[in-house]
Design a protein around this motif. Structure first.
Motif, PDB file in Angstrom:
ATOM      1  N   ARG A  38      40.328 -15.526 -44.791  1.00  0.00           N
ATOM      2  CA  ARG A  38      41.643 -14.616 -44.005  1.00  0.00           C
ATOM      3  C   ARG A  38      42.786 -15.540 -43.265  1.00  0.00           C
ATOM      4  O   ARG A  38      41.729 -16.651 -42.741  1.00  0.00           O
ATOM      5  N   VAL A  48      35.292 -16.615 -46.113  1.00  0.00           N
ATOM      6  CA  VAL A  48      34.703 -15.217 -46.484  1.00  0.00           C
ATOM      7  C   VAL A  48      34.016 -15.176 -46.730  1.00  0.00           C
ATOM      8  O   VAL A  48      32.783 -15.226 -46.644  1.00  0.00           O
ATOM      9  N   SER A  61      29.522 -13.975 -40.785  1.00  0.00           N
ATOM     10  CA  SER A  61      29.993 -13.053 -40.218  1.00  0.00           C
ATOM     11  C   SER A  61      30.045 -11.628 -40.709  1.00  0.00           C
ATOM     12  O   SER A  61      29.621 -10.136 -40.601  1.00  0.00           O
ATOM     13  N   VAL A  62      30.401 -11.960 -42.063  1.00  0.00           N
ATOM     14  CA  VAL A  62      30.432 -10.245 -42.947  1.00  0.00           C
ATOM     15  C   VAL A  62      29.070 -10.650 -44.362  1.00  0.00           C
ATOM     16  O   VAL A  62      29.159  -8.992 -44.884  1.00  0.00           O
ATOM     17  N   ARG A  65      27.854  -7.345 -45.412  1.00  0.00           N
ATOM     18  CA  ARG A  65      28.300  -6.545 -45.111  1.00  0.00           C
ATOM     19  C   ARG A  65      29.614  -6.260 -46.834  1.00  0.00           C
ATOM     20  O   ARG A  65      29.834  -5.618 -47.250  1.00  0.00           O
ATOM     21  N   PHE A  66      29.366  -7.644 -46.879  1.00  0.00           N
ATOM     22  CA  PHE A  66      31.020  -7.745 -48.368  1.00  0.00           C
ATOM     23  C   PHE A  66      29.720  -8.555 -49.629  1.00  0.00           C
ATOM     24  O   PHE A  66      28.931  -9.176 -49.201  1.00  0.00           O
ATOM     25  N   MET A  81      33.865  -4.800 -49.441  1.00  0.00           N
ATOM     26  CA  MET A  81      34.058  -4.620 -48.546  1.00  0.00           C
ATOM     27  C   MET A  81      33.784  -3.200 -47.266  1.00  0.00           C
ATOM     28  O   MET A  81      34.507  -2.221 -47.869  1.00  0.00           O
ATOM     29  N   LEU A  84      33.345  -2.325 -43.180  1.00  0.00           N
ATOM     30  CA  LEU A  84      34.186  -2.921 -42.043  1.00  0.00           C
ATOM     31  C   LEU A  84      34.599  -2.403 -40.445  1.00  0.00           C
ATOM     32  O   LEU A  84      33.778  -1.340 -40.089  1.00  0.00           O
ATOM     33  N   ARG A  85      34.629  -4.114 -39.925  1.00  0.00           N
ATOM     34  CA  ARG A  85      35.220  -3.680 -38.406  1.00  0.00           C
ATOM     35  C   ARG A  85      36.958  -4.191 -37.987  1.00  0.00           C
ATOM     36  O   ARG A  85      36.735  -4.951 -38.554  1.00  0.00           O
ATOM     37  N   GLU A  87      37.707  -6.203 -35.466  1.00  0.00           N
ATOM     38  CA  GLU A  87      37.691  -7.884 -35.882  1.00  0.00           C
ATOM     39  C   GLU A  87      37.507  -8.302 -37.682  1.00  0.00           C
ATOM     40  O   GLU A  87      38.046  -9.450 -38.184  1.00  0.00           O
ATOM     41  N   ASP A  88      37.282  -7.703 -38.715  1.00  0.00           N
ATOM     42  CA  ASP A  88      38.276  -8.067 -40.054  1.00  0.00           C
ATOM     43  C   ASP A  88      39.766  -8.171 -40.338  1.00  0.00           C
ATOM     44  O   ASP A  88      40.172  -8.034 -41.498  1.00  0.00           O
ATOM     45  N   TYR A  92      44.116 -11.672 -46.027  1.00  0.00           N
ATOM     46  CA  TYR A  92      43.092 -11.738 -47.398  1.00  0.00           C
ATOM     47  C   TYR A  92      43.731 -12.484 -48.441  1.00  0.00           C
ATOM     48  O   TYR A  92      44.407 -11.560 -49.073  1.00  0.00           O
TER      49      TYR A  92
END
Length: 125
Positions: A38, A48, A61-62, A65-66, A81, A84-85, A87-88, A92
């Motif tokens: 990304r 990612v 960082s993922v 979550r991912f 995903m 999600l935040r 900052e994501d 992509y």
């Protein structure tokens, strides 16, 4: 000629979920990884997640979550995903390598030869 076609992406509120899909055509390598990288505005393109049919890898960082998965002999890859935040938020890109990496997943973009057109993911706070 290898082509990668992406789908998914869009706008979602923080805490929401999105699923990206990528289908590759003209690709015959097994154990050659596919992945997602990304790029946010003003930042470098970053790894990612990646998958070679057996091994997966995630950016810290993922992690958790991912989830990356795929089928069709590593010619289709998905990125689920969750949570999600803001900052994501980024464009992509689906990417594929022509080199077999049976044990590890490369994180540097130089190892990926083929790229999709990119899909925008925007997470609002």
């Amino acid at each position: 000629q290898v082509q990668l076609v992406e789908s998914g992406g869009g706008l979602v509120q923080a805490g929401g979920s999105l699923r990206l899909s990528c289908a590759a055509s003209g690709r015959a390598s097994t154990n050659a990884p596919m992945g997602w990288l990304r790029q946010a505005p003003g930042k470098e393109r970053e790894f990612v997640a990646g998958w070679n049919g057996e091994v997966t890898a995630y950016q810290d960082s993922v992690q958790g979550r991912f989830t990356i998965s795929g089928d069709n002999g590593v010619n289709t890859v998905y990125l689920q995903m969750n949570n999600l935040r803001p900052e994501d938020t980024a464009v992509y890109y689906c990417a594929a390598s022509s080199v077999r990496f049976p044990v590890i997943i490369p994180r540097n973009r130089i190892y990926y030869n083929y790229w999709g057109q990119g899909t925008q993911v925007t997470v609002s706070s």
